[in-house]
Scaffold this motif. Structure first.
Motif, mmCIF file in Angstrom:
data_model
loop_
_atom_site.group_PDB
_atom_site.id
_atom_site.type_symbol
_atom_site.label_atom_id
_atom_site.label_comp_id
_atom_site.label_asym_id
_atom_site.label_seq_id
_atom_site.Cartn_x
_atom_site.Cartn_y
_atom_site.Cartn_z
ATOM 1 N N TYR A 41 0.820 -1.209 0.000
ATOM 2 C CA TYR A 41 0.000 0.000 0.000
ATOM 3 C C TYR A 41 0.861 1.270 0.000
ATOM 4 C CZ TYR A 41 -3.334 3.510 1.579
ATOM 5 O OH TYR A 41 -4.098 4.646 1.685
ATOM 6 N N ALA A 42 1.975 1.213 0.756
ATOM 7 C CA ALA A 42 2.827 2.403 0.897
ATOM 8 C C ALA A 42 3.712 2.666 -0.314
ATOM 9 C CB ALA A 42 3.705 2.260 2.139
ATOM 10 N N THR A 43 3.975 1.654 -1.129
ATOM 11 C CA THR A 43 4.959 1.841 -2.198
ATOM 12 C C THR A 43 4.383 1.904 -3.602
ATOM 13 O OG1 THR A 43 5.351 -0.543 -2.319
ATOM 14 C CG2 THR A 43 6.792 0.738 -0.871
ATOM 15 N N THR A 44 3.345 1.164 -3.891
ATOM 16 C CA THR A 44 2.860 1.096 -5.273
ATOM 17 C C THR A 44 1.364 0.834 -5.312
ATOM 18 O OG1 THR A 44 3.158 -0.008 -7.400
ATOM 19 C CG2 THR A 44 3.365 -1.374 -5.464
ATOM 20 N N SER A 45 0.789 1.076 -6.478
ATOM 21 C CA SER A 45 -0.647 0.840 -6.618
ATOM 22 C C SER A 45 -0.938 -0.571 -7.152
ATOM 23 C CB SER A 45 -1.272 1.876 -7.554
ATOM 24 O OG SER A 45 -0.710 1.751 -8.852
ATOM 25 N N PHE A 46 0.092 -1.273 -7.624
ATOM 26 C CA PHE A 46 -0.096 -2.652 -8.108
ATOM 27 C C PHE A 46 -0.225 -3.598 -6.910
ATOM 28 C CE2 PHE A 46 1.528 -6.803 -9.491
ATOM 29 C CZ PHE A 46 0.610 -7.059 -10.515
ATOM 30 N N PRO A 47 -1.268 -4.405 -6.857
ATOM 31 C CA PRO A 47 -1.490 -5.269 -5.686
ATOM 32 C C PRO A 47 -0.653 -6.548 -5.705
ATOM 33 C CG PRO A 47 -3.277 -5.551 -7.229
ATOM 34 C CD PRO A 47 -2.384 -4.470 -7.800
ATOM 35 N N TRP A 48 0.666 -6.413 -5.646
ATOM 36 C CA TRP A 48 1.549 -7.576 -5.699
ATOM 37 C C TRP A 48 1.430 -8.463 -4.464
ATOM 38 C CZ3 TRP A 48 4.763 -7.568 -1.583
ATOM 39 C CH2 TRP A 48 5.129 -6.352 -1.033
ATOM 40 N N VAL A 49 0.897 -7.933 -3.392
ATOM 41 C CA VAL A 49 0.760 -8.713 -2.158
ATOM 42 C C VAL A 49 -0.174 -9.911 -2.341
ATOM 43 C CG1 VAL A 49 -1.172 -7.427 -1.139
ATOM 44 C CG2 VAL A 49 0.531 -8.508 0.345
ATOM 45 N N LEU A 50 -1.009 -9.859 -3.363
ATOM 46 C CA LEU A 50 -1.927 -10.981 -3.606
ATOM 47 C C LEU A 50 -1.178 -12.261 -3.975
ATOM 48 C CD1 LEU A 50 -4.769 -9.206 -5.604
ATOM 49 C CD2 LEU A 50 -4.747 -9.871 -3.197
ATOM 50 N N PHE A 51 -0.053 -12.138 -4.657
ATOM 51 C CA PHE A 51 0.687 -13.324 -5.084
ATOM 52 C C PHE A 51 1.230 -14.128 -3.904
ATOM 53 C CE2 PHE A 51 0.959 -10.393 -8.750
ATOM 54 C CZ PHE A 51 0.170 -11.128 -9.625
ATOM 55 N N PRO A 52 1.967 -13.510 -2.972
ATOM 56 C CA PRO A 52 2.406 -14.305 -1.819
ATOM 57 C C PRO A 52 1.237 -14.726 -0.924
ATOM 58 C CG PRO A 52 3.142 -12.033 -1.584
ATOM 59 C CD PRO A 52 2.569 -12.179 -2.969
ATOM 60 N N ALA A 53 0.206 -13.892 -0.838
ATOM 61 C CA ALA A 53 -0.939 -14.243 0.007
ATOM 62 C C ALA A 53 -1.655 -15.483 -0.534
ATOM 63 C CB ALA A 53 -1.916 -13.071 0.096
ATOM 64 N N LEU A 54 -1.828 -15.552 -1.842
ATOM 65 C CA LEU A 54 -2.496 -16.719 -2.436
ATOM 66 C C LEU A 54 -1.610 -17.960 -2.401
ATOM 67 C CD1 LEU A 54 -4.305 -15.093 -5.492
ATOM 68 C CD2 LEU A 54 -5.333 -15.944 -3.380
ATOM 69 N N GLY A 55 -0.340 -17.800 -2.732
ATOM 70 C CA GLY A 55 0.569 -18.945 -2.725
ATOM 71 C C GLY A 55 0.730 -19.538 -1.347
ATOM 72 N N TRP A 56 1.019 -18.687 -0.384
ATOM 73 C CA TRP A 56 1.183 -19.144 0.989
ATOM 74 C C TRP A 56 -0.154 -19.625 1.542
ATOM 75 C CZ3 TRP A 56 3.992 -15.668 5.107
ATOM 76 C CH2 TRP A 56 4.269 -16.412 6.242
ATOM 77 N N GLY A 57 -1.229 -18.979 1.128
ATOM 78 C CA GLY A 57 -2.569 -19.375 1.573
ATOM 79 C C GLY A 57 -2.918 -20.792 1.150
ATOM 80 N N LEU A 58 -2.484 -21.188 -0.043
ATOM 81 C CA LEU A 58 -2.717 -22.572 -0.474
ATOM 82 C C LEU A 58 -1.971 -23.559 0.420
ATOM 83 C CD1 LEU A 58 -2.555 -22.214 -4.358
ATOM 84 C CD2 LEU A 58 -4.557 -22.766 -2.965
ATOM 85 N N GLY A 59 -0.730 -23.238 0.746
ATOM 86 C CA GLY A 59 0.027 -24.089 1.652
ATOM 87 C C GLY A 59 -0.593 -24.141 3.035
ATOM 88 N N LEU A 60 -1.069 -23.014 3.511
ATOM 89 C CA LEU A 60 -1.730 -22.951 4.808
ATOM 90 C C LEU A 60 -3.021 -23.770 4.801
ATOM 91 C CD1 LEU A 60 -1.713 -21.682 7.655
ATOM 92 C CD2 LEU A 60 -2.980 -19.763 6.681
ATOM 93 N N THR A 61 -3.752 -23.708 3.716
ATOM 94 C CA THR A 61 -4.973 -24.503 3.595
ATOM 95 C C THR A 61 -4.661 -25.993 3.648
ATOM 96 O OG1 THR A 61 -6.038 -22.771 2.299
ATOM 97 C CG2 THR A 61 -6.965 -24.989 2.117
ATOM 98 N N ALA A 62 -3.632 -26.413 2.924
ATOM 99 C CA ALA A 62 -3.237 -27.826 2.956
ATOM 100 C C ALA A 62 -2.811 -28.240 4.361
ATOM 101 C CB ALA A 62 -2.102 -28.067 1.961
ATOM 102 N N HIS A 63 -2.092 -27.379 5.046
ATOM 103 C CA HIS A 63 -1.673 -27.664 6.418
ATOM 104 C C HIS A 63 -2.898 -27.813 7.327
ATOM 105 C CE1 HIS A 63 1.339 -26.535 9.856
ATOM 106 N NE2 HIS A 63 0.662 -27.629 10.124
ATOM 107 N N GLY A 64 -3.873 -26.928 7.170
ATOM 108 C CA GLY A 64 -5.099 -27.002 7.971
ATOM 109 C C GLY A 64 -5.893 -28.260 7.699
ATOM 110 N N LEU A 65 -6.001 -28.639 6.432
ATOM 111 C CA LEU A 65 -6.716 -29.866 6.093
ATOM 112 C C LEU A 65 -6.050 -31.074 6.729
ATOM 113 C CD1 LEU A 65 -7.525 -29.213 2.330
ATOM 114 C CD2 LEU A 65 -9.111 -29.150 4.246
#
Length: 91
Positions: A41-65
């Motif tokens: 949010y502080a550096t750019t208008s491109f939402p690059w944070v979605l990429f690590p959030a989705l990638g790591w989120g998939l791993g977190l989902t697998a861990h939870g399952l």
């Protein structure tokens, strides 16, 4: 040779450790993704944070399952069948 109760205790303890690990993983995920979102949010208008959030989120989902015992492909039934199969084969 361990008894049935010792085996059940060992499996239950492993399950609790896995759940504890999941909650630790979840806390780290929330903290790190929050920091990354702030930097994004502080550096750019491109939402690059979605990429690590989705990638790591998939791993977190697998861990939870795994932690909560939902494995659609190689679940507990499959594991128990394989254990019995190997035990019978080795007799």
């Amino acid at each position: 040779m361990e008894t049935i109760n010792e085996y059940k205790y060992k499996k239950a303890k492993e399950q609790v450790e896995c759940i504890k690990g999941f909650y630790t993983h979840l806390m780290v995920y929330v903290i790190v993704i929050s920091v990354l979102a702030y930097f994004n949010y502080a550096t750019t208008s491109f939402p690059w944070v979605l990429f690590p959030a989705l990638g790591w989120g998939l791993g977190l989902t697998a861990h939870g399952l795994r932690a909560f015992g939902y494995m659609p492909f190689l679940g507990k039934d499959w594991e128990e069948r394989k254990i019995k199969e190997f035990m019978e084969r080795d007799e």
